[in-house]
Design a protein around this motif. Structure first.
Motif, short mmCIF file in Angstrom:
data_model
loop_
_atom_site.label_atom_id
_atom_site.label_comp_id
_atom_site.label_asym_id
_atom_site.label_seq_id
_atom_site.Cartn_x
_atom_site.Cartn_y
_atom_site.Cartn_z
N GLY A 121 0.83 -47.75 5.33
CA GLY A 121 0.64 -47.57 3.90
C GLY A 121 1.90 -47.31 3.12
N GLU A 122 3.06 -47.47 3.77
CA GLU A 122 4.32 -47.17 3.11
C GLU A 122 4.56 -48.08 1.90
OE1 GLU A 122 8.79 -46.33 4.76
OE2 GLU A 122 7.78 -48.15 5.43
N SER A 123 4.08 -49.32 1.96
CA SER A 123 4.34 -50.27 0.89
C SER A 123 3.48 -50.02 -0.35
CB SER A 123 4.10 -51.70 1.39
OG SER A 123 2.76 -51.85 1.85
N ASN A 124 2.45 -49.18 -0.22
CA ASN A 124 1.58 -48.89 -1.35
C ASN A 124 2.03 -47.59 -2.01
OD1 ASN A 124 -0.45 -48.55 -3.21
ND2 ASN A 124 -2.13 -48.97 -1.77
N ALA A 125 2.65 -47.70 -3.18
CA ALA A 125 3.18 -46.51 -3.86
C ALA A 125 2.06 -45.55 -4.26
CB ALA A 125 3.97 -46.93 -5.10
N LEU A 126 0.84 -46.03 -4.36
CA LEU A 126 -0.27 -45.16 -4.76
C LEU A 126 -0.60 -44.14 -3.68
CD1 LEU A 126 -2.61 -47.84 -6.37
CD2 LEU A 126 -1.11 -46.23 -7.54
N LEU A 127 -0.16 -44.39 -2.44
CA LEU A 127 -0.44 -43.46 -1.35
C LEU A 127 0.61 -42.37 -1.24
CD1 LEU A 127 -1.68 -45.84 1.48
CD2 LEU A 127 -3.02 -44.28 0.08
N ALA A 128 1.71 -42.48 -1.99
CA ALA A 128 2.74 -41.45 -1.94
C ALA A 128 2.19 -40.17 -2.58
CB ALA A 128 3.99 -41.91 -2.67
N PRO A 129 2.32 -39.03 -1.90
CA PRO A 129 1.79 -37.79 -2.47
C PRO A 129 2.56 -37.39 -3.72
CG PRO A 129 3.10 -37.33 -0.52
CD PRO A 129 2.97 -38.83 -0.61
N ALA A 130 1.90 -36.65 -4.57
CA ALA A 130 2.54 -36.19 -5.80
C ALA A 130 3.70 -35.26 -5.46
CB ALA A 130 1.53 -35.46 -6.68
N PRO A 131 4.82 -35.37 -6.19
CA PRO A 131 5.96 -34.49 -5.91
C PRO A 131 5.61 -33.04 -6.18
CG PRO A 131 6.29 -35.72 -7.96
CD PRO A 131 5.08 -36.30 -7.30
N GLN A 132 6.16 -32.16 -5.34
CA GLN A 132 5.89 -30.74 -5.47
C GLN A 132 7.07 -30.03 -6.14
OE1 GLN A 132 4.37 -28.85 -1.89
NE2 GLN A 132 4.01 -30.85 -0.98
N LYS A 133 6.76 -28.98 -6.85
CA LYS A 133 7.83 -28.20 -7.48
C LYS A 133 8.73 -27.57 -6.44
CE LYS A 133 5.11 -27.13 -11.62
NZ LYS A 133 4.53 -26.06 -12.47
N ASP A 134 8.13 -27.10 -5.38
CA ASP A 134 8.90 -26.49 -4.29
C ASP A 134 8.73 -27.33 -3.04
OD1 ASP A 134 10.21 -24.99 -2.45
OD2 ASP A 134 9.12 -23.13 -2.83
N PRO A 135 9.70 -28.15 -2.66
CA PRO A 135 9.54 -29.03 -1.49
C PRO A 135 9.50 -28.28 -0.17
CG PRO A 135 11.79 -29.14 -2.31
CD PRO A 135 11.02 -28.32 -3.29
#
Length: 618
Positions: free
Chosen positions: A155-169
């Motif tokens: 699923g790497e090619s599907n940007a919709l599967l990327a998790p939302a960025p977190q404030k604290d990584p």
């Protein structure tokens, strides 16, 4: 006037609940028991030396929940539906081992082990965050380094599967619901060890954890503890039986463990045992209501896992997404999906030539679960295994088929048939060259998908169905391989093979005929040719096993069943009965072989002393 006593609350024997005939049904919850049997019957001799039974850990079988009481029926031929039961299976975890350690071995690095309803709490589908020891790209790894090259993540090619960025990584997501305070009717009881936190702090980092299921109970054990019979956590479920489970090697740390469990009701639990939090997925079968026969985290992913349901469907879930009622999608852009030209055949897809992608990982609808759905068959999927290079998936089914999938591209690459009956278990060799299967034909089959014919040999040593197969990575190198198998005959078999030592029977004088396992839809054994050694060879291989059908799809031609007269037969180097009940799981560690049976016995067989020392030093 004489008043008869009331009938017993539970049936007098446990046969209706998966226990051996005549076994008394336990009336109360009992504790695990650790014993150390000794004697010649508790050891076996192989070429490298003597294996001795070190200990027998008997996991307590819980009594049935009161709601599971079967209805009395005087008809002796009647059957009462009961939850599916998978026996006792283990997931082993060593926190001191790198998740990307190579798996090639006689002198290689260590591996972590092998792989075997009602009104609910209102916020069971949510997630929260918790501090973690290390971070990795906002909850996801972009690629996995395997054997010196990069493997893309599913699923790497599907940007919709990327998790939302977190404030604290530096924070790792975890389930929100508290297991010990849950009011869910799905969970009956949760019991913790009195010194739970102290035992976690004092244990050695390289010690081995074990997660164990038996009927409606699930236990977390510390095998490095001298009191290993005392569980860290024990969960009792209501009606549902845990059939399979897996730990995410990518996200593991001393403060965080991601574990998933599949149940006989089709539901899935994502559990974080350190903080005792959980989330329920596929609640009440909203996506798929059939039992989960096998479950594993997708290699390299922190949040995606694959579940095999008993209706012949593979479903990819995201541990952090909400569930919605699943409606199959029509996506003509995928080669294996339905198109408008297929509408006349949509109700009866040909599973022997392609997979039916009901939802693609490339779908634009990725806000909720499921992430992807692949229908492989109308029969039960018994097991699957990811290849060591994380590119292919081997799937075995009750219909007697072994499917090799390119799960990154959602394509069926090859399809093979068993000699007779269904396949029950599957595993890959540490170098990814070979696939080993066990089945209801009492045989072990060794496959090399990159060669033609793909069937390298059959192993004959079991007297009943094979239930589990696994390679011993500490006894494999570039030229020879060791793997083991257990079965319903209570027998363990160890097998050594080297392709250069296998000799196929000459079949020039053998009259060609169909196998007894030929089933409707399987191609007859015609159109084969003979190679220079006189053995029969199928016309189809990995390079010529597909054919176009004019609508942009590639269909796989199933390989014919190889007759026994043309197949090399491999004898086991060991075949011994090692338990009193049906064996259901097998695992290897650097210093021992572990087996488990349906009655809850986990037996540890130590390797020969000199061999164990060599493997520890390697």
């Amino acid at each position: 006037m004489i008043v008869l006593p009331p009938p017993p609350r539970y049936p007098p024997t446990g046969q209706q609940h998966g226990l051996p005939p005549g076994t008394p049904m336990p009336m109360i919850e009992t504790n695990n028991v650790l014993t150390n049997p000794s004697g010649p019957e508790y050891q076996f001799l192989v070429g490298e030396g003597l294996y001795v039974l070190k200990e027998d850990l008997h996991i307590a079988t819980p009594p049935p929940h009161p709601s599971e009481i079967p209805i009395s029926n005087p008809n002796p031929l009647s059957t009462t539906p009961q939850p599916a039961t998978a026996g006792t299976k283990l997931t082993l975890l060593n926190l001191d081992v790198s998740p990307f350690a190579p798996g090639v071995l006689r002198t290689g690095t260590r591996s972590e082990g092998t792989q075997s309803s009602g009104q609910e709490h209102t916020d069971e589908g949510q997630s929260s965050t918790d501090p973690r020891e290390s971070s990795s790209d906002a909850g996801r790894i972009s690629s996995v380094d395997v054997a010196g090259f990069k493997t893309p993540v599913f699923g790497e090619s599907n940007a919709l599967l990327a998790p939302a960025p977190q404030k604290d990584p530096t924070k790792r997501r975890k389930p929100k619901n508290n297991l010990t305070k849950s009011n869910s009717s799905f969970i009956s009881r949760v019991i913790h060890h009195d010194s739970f936190n102290k035992r976690l702090q004092d244990r050695p980092r390289d010690g081995l954890f074990a997660f164990v299921n038996i009927n409606r109970a699930f236990q977390w054990l510390d095998l490095s503890s001298p009191t290993k019979a005392e569980y860290l956590t024990k969960i009792l479920f209501t009606k549902a039986h845990c059939l399979c489970h897996d730990v995410n090697r990518v996200t593991k740390s001393p403060t965080h463990i991601d574990l998933i469990m599949g149940f006989s009701t089709g539901e899935i639990i994502w559990w974080e045992p350190v903080t005792q939090r959980y989330t329920r997925l596929n609640k009440n079968g909203i996506i798929n209501g059939s039992p989960v026969s096998h479950i594993e985290w997708i290699p390299g992913s922190e949040h995606l896992f694959l579940a095999a349901h008993m209706d012949g469907t593979l479903v990819v879930y995201d541990k952090e997404k909400e569930d919605v009622v699943f409606v199959p999608e029509d996506d003509g852009s995928k080669p294996n999906s339905r198109t408008s030209a297929d509408t006349s055949r949509a109700s009866r897809p040909n599973y022997s030539t392609q997979i039916h992608v009901q939802k693609s990982v490339h779908s634009k609808n990725q806000k909720t679960n499921p992430v992807a759905v692949w229908k492989l068959s109308n029969h039960r999927i018994n097991a699957f295994a990811f290849s060591p290079d994380n590119r292919h998936l081997a799937v075995v089914s009750e219909d007697g088929t072994l499917r090799i999938l390119d799960f990154l591209e959602e394509k069926l690459l090859d399809l093979y048939y068993s000699y007779y009956g269904g396949f029950t278990c599957v595993c890959w060799s540490p170098d990814g060259k070979y696939v080993v299967t066990g089945g209801q034909d009492d045989l072990i089959s060794i496959w090399c998908p990159s060669e033609s014919p793909a069937l390298i040999a059959r192993g004959q040593g079991h007297h009943s169905w094979v239930t589990s197969v696994a390679f011993d990575p500490w006894r494999c190198d570039e030229h020879s391989y060791r793997f083991g198998s257990v079965g319903e005959d209570r027998r363990i078999c160890l097998w050594d093979f080297s392709v250069g030592m296998l000799h196929r029977p000459r079949a020039a004088s053998v009259r060609q005929r169909g196998s007894i396992s030929s089933r409707p839809g399987a191609p007859p054994l015609v159109g084969s040719n003979s190679d220079e050694s006189g053995r029969l060879r199928s016309d189809s291989d990995l390079s010529t096993a597909t054919t176009g059908n004019g609508d942009g799809k590639d269909k796989v031609l199933p390989h014919p069943v190889a007759p026994r007269a043309t197949t090399a037969m491999l004898p086991p180097v060991l075949s011994k009965i090692v338990d009193n009940d049906v064996l259901c799981w097998l695992g290897f560690t650097p210093d021992a072989i572990l087996t488990s049976c349906k009655n809850g016995h986990i037996r540890t067989w130590t390797r020969p002393t000199e061999l164990a020392q060599q493997l520890e030093e390697a």
